[in-house]
Structure formats: structure tokens, C-alpha cells
Write an enzyme that holds these catalytic residues in place. Sequence first.
Site, PDB file in Angstrom:
ATOM      1  N   HIS A 146      -7.697   7.783  -3.401  1.00 32.36           N
ATOM      2  CA  HIS A 146      -8.454   6.547  -3.190  1.00 32.36           C
ATOM      3  C   HIS A 146      -7.427   5.462  -2.870  1.00 32.36           C
ATOM      4  O   HIS A 146      -6.788   4.915  -3.776  1.00 32.36           O
ATOM      5  CB  HIS A 146      -9.268   6.181  -4.437  1.00 32.36           C
ATOM      6  CG  HIS A 146     -10.376   5.225  -4.154  1.00 32.36           C
ATOM      7  ND1 HIS A 146     -11.622   5.359  -4.711  1.00 32.36           N
ATOM      8  CD2 HIS A 146     -10.443   4.131  -3.369  1.00 32.36           C
ATOM      9  CE1 HIS A 146     -12.412   4.382  -4.291  1.00 32.36           C
ATOM     10  NE2 HIS A 146     -11.696   3.617  -3.475  1.00 32.36           N
ATOM     11  N   LEU A 147      -7.258   5.182  -1.585  1.00 32.13           N
ATOM     12  CA  LEU A 147      -6.225   4.225  -1.200  1.00 32.13           C
ATOM     13  C   LEU A 147      -6.500   2.858  -1.814  1.00 32.13           C
ATOM     14  O   LEU A 147      -7.651   2.495  -2.056  1.00 32.13           O
ATOM     15  CB  LEU A 147      -6.070   4.152   0.321  1.00 32.13           C
ATOM     16  CG  LEU A 147      -7.117   3.454   1.164  1.00 32.13           C
ATOM     17  CD1 LEU A 147      -6.882   1.956   1.211  1.00 32.13           C
ATOM     18  CD2 LEU A 147      -7.053   4.006   2.572  1.00 32.13           C
ATOM     19  N   HIS A 148      -5.423   2.147  -2.084  1.00 36.26           N
ATOM     20  CA  HIS A 148      -5.550   0.828  -2.708  1.00 36.26           C
ATOM     21  C   HIS A 148      -4.296   0.008  -2.430  1.00 36.26           C
ATOM     22  O   HIS A 148      -3.218   0.540  -2.262  1.00 36.26           O
ATOM     23  CB  HIS A 148      -5.793   0.959  -4.214  1.00 36.26           C
ATOM     24  CG  HIS A 148      -4.732   1.751  -4.917  1.00 36.26           C
ATOM     25  ND1 HIS A 148      -4.691   3.131  -4.882  1.00 36.26           N
ATOM     26  CD2 HIS A 148      -3.670   1.359  -5.650  1.00 36.26           C
ATOM     27  CE1 HIS A 148      -3.649   3.559  -5.579  1.00 36.26           C
ATOM     28  NE2 HIS A 148      -3.008   2.501  -6.050  1.00 36.26           N
ATOM     29  N   PHE A 149      -4.506  -1.278  -2.377  1.00 41.23           N
ATOM     30  CA  PHE A 149      -3.425  -2.234  -2.194  1.00 41.23           C
ATOM     31  C   PHE A 149      -3.051  -2.831  -3.541  1.00 41.23           C
ATOM     32  O   PHE A 149      -3.903  -3.020  -4.406  1.00 41.23           O
ATOM     33  CB  PHE A 149      -3.860  -3.380  -1.262  1.00 41.23           C
ATOM     34  CG  PHE A 149      -3.998  -2.968   0.165  1.00 41.23           C
ATOM     35  CD1 PHE A 149      -2.941  -3.145   1.051  1.00 41.23           C
ATOM     36  CD2 PHE A 149      -5.177  -2.405   0.625  1.00 41.23           C
ATOM     37  CE1 PHE A 149      -3.065  -2.768   2.377  1.00 41.23           C
ATOM     38  CE2 PHE A 149      -5.307  -2.022   1.947  1.00 41.23           C
ATOM     39  CZ  PHE A 149      -4.246  -2.195   2.825  1.00 41.23           C
ATOM     40  N   LEU A 201       0.854  -1.169   0.000  1.00 41.53           N
ATOM     41  CA  LEU A 201       0.000   0.000   0.000  1.00 41.53           C
ATOM     42  C   LEU A 201       0.895   1.226   0.000  1.00 41.53           C
ATOM     43  O   LEU A 201       1.787   1.340   0.839  1.00 41.53           O
ATOM     44  CB  LEU A 201      -0.879  -0.016   1.260  1.00 41.53           C
ATOM     45  CG  LEU A 201      -1.640   1.231   1.646  1.00 41.53           C
ATOM     46  CD1 LEU A 201      -2.757   1.504   0.649  1.00 41.53           C
ATOM     47  CD2 LEU A 201      -2.233   1.059   3.045  1.00 41.53           C
TER      48      LEU A 201
END
Length: 161
Positions: free
Chosen positions: A110-113, A97
Site C-alpha cells: 500500500h504505497l504511501h508518502f 515515497l
Amino acid sequence: MTYIQEQDQELEACIFEAGTGKKHEKTSLLLYRDTLTVVLLNRFPYANGHLLLAPSRHVGEINDLLPEESAALFDMIRESVAILRKNKNPDGFNVGLNLGAVAGAGHPHHLHFHVVPRWNGDHNFMTVLAEVRTIPEHIENTFEQLLPDFQKLLDKKVQTP
């Protein structure tokens, strides 16, 4: 390959909100969407099967996630690793991340892994030395291969109360 030619184009809309209202959509490489999580194939992958997992809700900071979103994201990471193991037979994974643009987040709001399958002897040096990515399979083929398992996962979640 269209996705390579479009690499320099700025995306106006949030990629994680493409296909909203749909559970999957090939055009946006959307493999899975439920009320809490979304899974996309990375349009600019480091390896075959490189996935992006995000909360369905538009949120950029990890501390702004609701507890149920955090749990759902981690569960989806587990499920995604299992699906990739079954379909791509990797030797390992990078799961990570990046928070904020300075940390390398391409979509900092928009956080994302990232879930990236890895194989012994894969292309580690190519990206570092030549800024080249070696992807031996067209992204649409990867989408078609992974979609049935993500559909089964969604069907299973819908049937479970």
C-alpha cells in the site's frame, strides 16, 4: 507509551485500511479519510507530526494509481504541509515515497508518502548514530492538535460540489 512497546509486533491488517468507514479514529491514529486519500500519524515517527498519506484504495505501485488518486494525493500533501506549518511551526519538511521493501517501504503493498516536519538543529544524528528517535511530545497530543484542521478540511471538501 504503548506505540513504542508495540513496535516489534507484526500488524496483520493493512494500517491504511484501519478505521475504514470512519473519517478519523484516534486508536488507529487516523486523522483523515475520504474516498481518495487517507492520512495517519506515523506510529513510529521520526519527528512530531510525522504523517503517512496514502490512497484510500489498496494499491502498491505508483503506476497503478488512477489520475484522480494521484492528484488527490498531491493535494493532500499540500494541505498536510499547511496544517503542520500552522500547528508545529517547522523550519522545513521531508516529503518522500519508498516503493518496494528493498527501498525501505514498511508497507510495500500500500504505497504511501511520508511528510516529516523538520526543525533547525533537530535530531538528525540520533537516528543515524544510535538508532534512537527523540520525540518531545506524546503522539496522542499530536493527534488531538492536528485533528481539528483535518476535520475542517474534510468538512470543506464535503460542502464543495
